[in-house]
Enzyme design. Sequence first.
Site, mmCIF file in Angstrom:
data_model
loop_
_atom_site.group_PDB
_atom_site.id
_atom_site.type_symbol
_atom_site.label_atom_id
_atom_site.label_comp_id
_atom_site.label_asym_id
_atom_site.label_seq_id
_atom_site.Cartn_x
_atom_site.Cartn_y
_atom_site.Cartn_z
ATOM 1 N N GLY A 108 -58.574 -5.855 -77.826
ATOM 2 C CA GLY A 108 -57.907 -6.478 -76.688
ATOM 3 C C GLY A 108 -58.067 -7.986 -76.680
ATOM 4 O O GLY A 108 -57.538 -8.667 -75.808
ATOM 5 N N LYS B 149 -81.483 -25.219 -63.070
ATOM 6 C CA LYS B 149 -80.369 -25.280 -62.124
ATOM 7 C C LYS B 149 -80.805 -26.212 -61.000
ATOM 8 O O LYS B 149 -81.797 -25.964 -60.329
ATOM 9 C CB LYS B 149 -80.024 -23.897 -61.585
#
Length: 808
Positions: free
Chosen positions: A675, A227
């Site tokens: 779902g 990062k």
Amino acid sequence: MSQLETYLEKRDFDATPEPSAAGAPSRLGLRYSIQNHRATRLHWDLRLEWDGVLLSWAITRGPSFDTAEKRLAVRTEDHPLSYLGFEGQIPPGNYGAGTVMLWDIGWWQPLDPVARGLKKGHLHFRLHGRRMTGDWNLILMKGRKPGDAKRQNWLLIKSDDEAAGQRDPVRRYTRSVATGRTFDQIKKDDAPVRPQRDGRLPGHVAPQLATLTDDLADPDSHWHELKLDGYRALIALGKGGPVVFTRSGLDWSDRFAALLPSFDDLDCDSALIDGEIVAGAGLQGFSALQDAIKAGGPFGFVAFDLLSLNGDDLRDRKLTERRKALEKLMKPVPPMGALQLSPIVEGDPQDAFDTVCRAQGEGLIAKRRDARYRSGRGTDWLKIKCRRRAEFVIVGWQASSAAGRPFASLALAAREGGDLRYVGKVGTGFDEGAMDDLAARMRPLTRKTAPVEAPKSETRGVTWVTPQLVAEIDYAELTAQGRLRHAVFLDLREDKPADQVRIEREVPMSDGERIAGIAVSSTDRVIFPRPRLTKGDLARYYDRIAPAMLDEAADRPLSLLRLPEGMEGERFFQKHPGKGFPDALKTVEITEKDGEAEPYAYVTDAAGIVGAVQMGTVEFHIWGARRDRVERPDRLVFDLDPDEGLKFAEVKSAATDLRDRLADLGLACWPLLTGGKGIHLVIPLRRTIGWDTAKLFCRGVATLMAQHQPKRLTAQMSKARRTDRIFIDWLRNERGSTAIAPFSVRARPGAPVAMPVAWDELSGIRSASAFGTDAAHERGWQGVVRPELQTITQGVSEALERAFDEIS
């Protein structure tokens, strides 16, 4: 005696175009260049900025990347700093008559003290040029002392590093690094030869963003990268380029103009490269990048993705394919130069993460190998941070009693939903220049009214400003009252508009509505726009559904998917609850693979579930074991995950086939609509087997089904094997893996619910996301038959073996 006296004495500046002015020192870093000089003898002049002049050596055969080569470098008179970029023709009769080509230019970084190196006769340094990179040594040959006025012979030797072993630069580079001209073109004073790209210049694309999580990803499905601590940037190459786009689409090419020539070496007609601009020439950190912007460099660019190349859109290709294309494009770039590829951490990333954190780095980014490039935030990219850093909006300043100090602290806010929330002050991290700059920027933004609601006891004496400035802040934590602890100012962020700043973690505010005994704040914040579900609606749903949900979810270790700002904001998975969670969300210590114990959340009542919702949780994912015996699973889950484009009818058919196969083996199951797109088949277990047995059995069943119906089903995760097939995901049946909890809302458009259904009604259901919160509450477990507890007996295992024999 002036350091430039010898240089000035040797030249007639009425007759030579060489500069006579001393020149100005670099504002940041130390400059360097090499001039290829076709004089009496062809040679290369190395120039290193130091103490107001350019230290100079004539390299008779030019530099070499071969570490075994020792190239003679004769020390010559110091040159003025203005000579750094000189290129031209020195007329006959003048000292050094001949053609001078600017062969390389950039920055240099001393690796040992320069004064001591000159005194001892050994300079160790790193070059950050367009062509010359890596570590080098200049060593004074025996027979001369560093202070001798006579000729000094040094040796230029390449150190053994990543940049060593490249092609011979003397043969490779025969044109000016600045103008692209040959010696003959420079002698004739021809116009510069600029590299031309004929391809259409790509436009801005909204970049893919990473979701914050607290754990490293599976190295089998993801790789990890560093990062970085800079500005996200998209570099567009093509006709009229290069162009630097910020994350939000601003054209910042002028700010990073010094970086743009480095892209000339890339062989393409057009490209759109995703990456990060960082401080260059060995400088580190975001503050150093801000200084570099003010000074005009040095910069570096770390490339990590390729969105288009020569007119072809690559975003629908897998990350592995895009990376391969990027590596090929970047191949001409010298290692350790201004342009670099983001290094990939293969295998277990834990050691790399620990090393980064010890070095005060940012953390790691995990990227799914087979994922396509998708603009916006998602879970294909994950970010794992070492420490807390975020952007906050400046809303005011507190006056200082110290003489000459324009303010004592800054008042900060963070956008939560549609509102700004006061999060406290920052009073450290400023140097004198930063304070003066901030004061000048805030002065015209002054206003009489506060742009944010804040306690008067904390903001007495604050001068309010219109919230336009964005500050990067390092901090220890957010308190239960939503205040920053141990905040340190790093710098301003000009690449992100104030109205786009979002807090990464929810700030618990004052007591709100009490639901299930839990104070739920910001109950009117919209989580799902359609159907409209607020945070309060979600908490009330979970309170009502808790008795049914706890039948399966109680006392199980949990992973929580949190969306503190709703569907439009960041989302992240959290295994280990942090500070600020309500006590109703309980924790249990579980020993990880590395032998260390970590806290996991679990719930026993509605208060625990609603407590998680208060902290922004939308989805609940459960282990296949209870907290009292985590080594003994009490449920198995087969997840039927269809490839894109397959109809739900095919998933239902596969579920029925798998149910029948399990029945043949002596096991009963019940179906759960996820779902999302698929169906879970759940087998209730007595706690008589361990995880290894459970995983082995489930893999066997999945493999059996795939071998029986290879055109419809697969037991392999590989995307290539899943084309037009349904993946029977058996990997959820291992220690630490989770599955969506029954009655959990899913963080998907429409707020669907993971819904248990009866086998006899499955055929009439049209999708795996057919039920919302209202229907889920009305139905509960009604009509669903959950089998009695079973186990994998010797008879079940033998039946599985016979089934394999029948297929073979």
